[in-house]
Design a protein around this motif. Structure first.
Motif, PDB file in Angstrom:
ATOM      1  N   PRO A 266      34.885  22.753  38.564  1.00  0.00           N
ATOM      2  CA  PRO A 266      35.201  22.001  39.786  1.00  0.00           C
ATOM      3  C   PRO A 266      36.634  21.476  39.838  1.00  0.00           C
ATOM      4  O   PRO A 266      37.020  20.848  40.826  1.00  0.00           O
ATOM      5  N   THR A 267      37.430  21.712  38.778  1.00  0.00           N
ATOM      6  CA  THR A 267      38.836  21.311  38.813  1.00  0.00           C
ATOM      7  C   THR A 267      39.713  22.373  39.473  1.00  0.00           C
ATOM      8  O   THR A 267      40.906  22.147  39.672  1.00  0.00           O
ATOM      9  N   ILE A 268      39.130  23.508  39.797  1.00  0.00           N
ATOM     10  CA  ILE A 268      39.888  24.606  40.400  1.00  0.00           C
ATOM     11  C   ILE A 268      39.516  24.725  41.878  1.00  0.00           C
ATOM     12  O   ILE A 268      38.349  24.950  42.224  1.00  0.00           O
ATOM     13  N   LEU A 269      40.516  24.555  42.742  1.00  0.00           N
ATOM     14  CA  LEU A 269      40.286  24.695  44.179  1.00  0.00           C
ATOM     15  C   LEU A 269      40.328  26.165  44.578  1.00  0.00           C
ATOM     16  O   LEU A 269      41.166  26.920  44.097  1.00  0.00           O
ATOM     17  N   TRP A 270      39.421  26.553  45.463  1.00  0.00           N
ATOM     18  CA  TRP A 270      39.477  27.895  46.026  1.00  0.00           C
ATOM     19  C   TRP A 270      40.447  27.884  47.210  1.00  0.00           C
ATOM     20  O   TRP A 270      40.568  26.887  47.919  1.00  0.00           O
ATOM     21  N   PRO A 271      41.125  28.993  47.463  1.00  0.00           N
ATOM     22  CA  PRO A 271      42.088  29.042  48.570  1.00  0.00           C
ATOM     23  C   PRO A 271      41.443  28.710  49.917  1.00  0.00           C
ATOM     24  O   PRO A 271      40.264  28.996  50.157  1.00  0.00           O
ATOM     25  N   GLU A 272      42.243  28.094  50.781  1.00  0.00           N
ATOM     26  CA  GLU A 272      41.765  27.743  52.117  1.00  0.00           C
ATOM     27  C   GLU A 272      41.408  28.982  52.935  1.00  0.00           C
ATOM     28  O   GLU A 272      40.698  28.890  53.936  1.00  0.00           O
ATOM     29  N   SER A 273      41.899  30.125  52.529  1.00  0.00           N
ATOM     30  CA  SER A 273      41.643  31.364  53.268  1.00  0.00           C
ATOM     31  C   SER A 273      40.229  31.905  53.055  1.00  0.00           C
ATOM     32  O   SER A 273      39.819  32.849  53.738  1.00  0.00           O
ATOM     33  N   ARG A 274      39.474  31.324  52.138  1.00  0.00           N
ATOM     34  CA  ARG A 274      38.126  31.829  51.878  1.00  0.00           C
ATOM     35  C   ARG A 274      37.233  31.657  53.117  1.00  0.00           C
ATOM     36  O   ARG A 274      37.352  30.689  53.867  1.00  0.00           O
ATOM     37  N   GLN A 275      36.307  32.601  53.282  1.00  0.00           N
ATOM     38  CA  GLN A 275      35.395  32.574  54.427  1.00  0.00           C
ATOM     39  C   GLN A 275      34.487  31.344  54.372  1.00  0.00           C
ATOM     40  O   GLN A 275      34.015  30.953  53.299  1.00  0.00           O
ATOM     41  N   ARG A 276      34.255  30.763  55.529  1.00  0.00           N
ATOM     42  CA  ARG A 276      33.331  29.632  55.642  1.00  0.00           C
ATOM     43  C   ARG A 276      32.225  29.991  56.627  1.00  0.00           C
ATOM     44  O   ARG A 276      32.481  30.528  57.701  1.00  0.00           O
ATOM     45  N   ILE A 277      30.997  29.650  56.249  1.00  0.00           N
ATOM     46  CA  ILE A 277      29.836  29.913  57.093  1.00  0.00           C
ATOM     47  C   ILE A 277      29.296  28.579  57.603  1.00  0.00           C
ATOM     48  O   ILE A 277      29.001  27.670  56.814  1.00  0.00           O
ATOM     49  N   LEU A 278      29.167  28.448  58.925  1.00  0.00           N
ATOM     50  CA  LEU A 278      28.581  27.244  59.504  1.00  0.00           C
ATOM     51  C   LEU A 278      27.077  27.244  59.253  1.00  0.00           C
ATOM     52  O   LEU A 278      26.369  28.158  59.662  1.00  0.00           O
ATOM     53  N   VAL A 279      26.599  26.204  58.583  1.00  0.00           N
ATOM     54  CA  VAL A 279      25.183  26.093  58.233  1.00  0.00           C
ATOM     55  C   VAL A 279      24.425  25.230  59.235  1.00  0.00           C
ATOM     56  O   VAL A 279      23.247  25.458  59.507  1.00  0.00           O
ATOM     57  N   GLY A 280      25.097  24.232  59.796  1.00  0.00           N
ATOM     58  CA  GLY A 280      24.429  23.357  60.754  1.00  0.00           C
ATOM     59  C   GLY A 280      25.213  22.089  60.985  1.00  0.00           C
ATOM     60  O   GLY A 280      26.385  21.986  60.606  1.00  0.00           O
ATOM     61  N   GLN A 281      24.565  21.109  61.624  1.00  0.00           N
ATOM     62  CA  GLN A 281      25.206  19.833  61.926  1.00  0.00           C
ATOM     63  C   GLN A 281      24.414  18.670  61.364  1.00  0.00           C
ATOM     64  O   GLN A 281      23.178  18.630  61.473  1.00  0.00           O
TER      65      GLN A 281
END
Length: 334
Positions: A266-281
């Motif tokens: 968890p000390t390593i950030l993934w790039p902002e360019s990674r795909q994001r999936i909307l799960v809900g609200q």
């Protein structure tokens, strides 16, 4: 999977008994580097028998300053095309939320940058819990470094400087936190699950991901002048007043790992360019705040590995130590 389903099908009383039984298991089952008791002591600042006993008397806990409220979770349309998680087939699911600050001081000032949001989403047969923070970066990748960090920060400026000089992950975390905006509300903060989970896809393969909560109203930071006008206890009443008029809303995403992303650190950030999936609200409106489970949520555990079918914890050692550590801390407060 069988044990998870069994746990979710039994009564709260039996669940509590399982919590106690789990806490009595050999701690080496959960943490090879440091025992669970040592980790809890490091977080609480109770390194010896006398301080531990004093802590029990005042029900010492992390995230001591916080409050509970309620709302609902609505899964995104067509989420079944992205993940094979039956839990998300429900139309609307009750949410119990706890907003808090970090640390064991129940009188901590709200003028710091840290914000935390924990959620219980309780469906018809299964539950999904979250433990999140507005810091996307964590300060330790293993339990030894976690223990060292928690022990050293209790020593004040000298301990912090030691961490900066000797622990690169801690140094990066301090630099990250120093740049964090101080939000005007719990409602306009982003929240992150710093640990990774494994999500089932429709083709029965798995993909790693991390949770991200984006405030639908956007982020709002206070200037130093604005911050000076706030009291040390402004956050709770601000949110409760806000949701009397309109709910606080977050869009919940899963940020997907790429093939070369490190999943267990968890000390390593993934790039902002990674795909994001909307799960809900997540919709926090306070409409169930008079229910006993909401009013007493301070007395319960938000268990981030209490997961529905289709989601599993990664092998991240920080993630897998959380539940037994929370249980140990909970037992000490009884």
């Amino acid at each position: 999977m069988f044990k998870k389903r069994l746990y979710q099908s039994i009564s709260p009383l039996l669940q509590a008994s399982i919590y106690v039984s789990l806490a009595l298991l050999p701690t080496s089952i959960f943490a090879a580097e440091k025992s669970i008791s040592e980790l809890v002591d490091a977080v609480n600042g109770t390194p010896d028998a006398a301080s531990r006993e004093a802590g029990k008397k005042i029900k010492l806990r992390n995230h001591a300053k916080g409050f509970c409220t309620s709302g609902t979770f609505t899964p995104a349309a067509n989420i079944e095309n992205q993940f094979n998680i039956p839990f998300f087939e429900q139309q609307e699911i009750s949410v119990t939320a706890r907003f808090s600050l970090g640390g064991t001081n129940p009188h901590a000032s709200d003028k710091g940058a840290g914000r935390f949001m924990s959620l219980k989403i309780d469906g018809d047969k299964e539950s999904l819990n979250f433990v999140t923070t507005n810091a996307q970066l964590f300060f330790a990748s293993n339990l030894e470094d976690f223990f060292t960090f928690q022990t050293k920060v209790k020593q004040g400026a000298e301990g912090k400087q030691w961490l900066i000089d000797n622990k690169p992950d801690a140094k990066a975390f301090f630099e990250y936190v120093s740049q964090m905006p101080k939000s005007s509300s719990f409602a306009n903060s982003r929240y992150f699950g710093v640990n990774s989970f494994l999500f089932d896809k429709p083709d029965n393969s798995q993909i790693a991901g991390r949770w991200i909560f984006e405030p639908a109203a956007g982020q709002t930071a206070l200037t130093q002048a604005e911050l000076a006008t706030r009291s040390d206890d402004f956050l709770q009443q601000e949110l409760l007043n806000r949701i009397e008029t309109a709910p606080a809303v977050w869009n919940l995403y899963v940020k997907l790992a790429d093939s070369d992303d490190v999943v267990v650190d968890p000390t390593i950030l993934w790039p902002e360019s990674r795909q994001r999936i909307l799960v809900g609200q997540i919709i926090i409106d306070g409409k169930r705040d008079n229910e006993s489970n909401v009013q007493q949520c301070d007395k319960s555990i938000f268990n981030p590995v209490l997961l529905p079918e289709g989601i599993e914890p990664s092998a991240d050692p920080i993630l897998n130590a959380r539940t037994p550590a929370y249980i140990k801390s909970f037992i000490r407060r009884l």
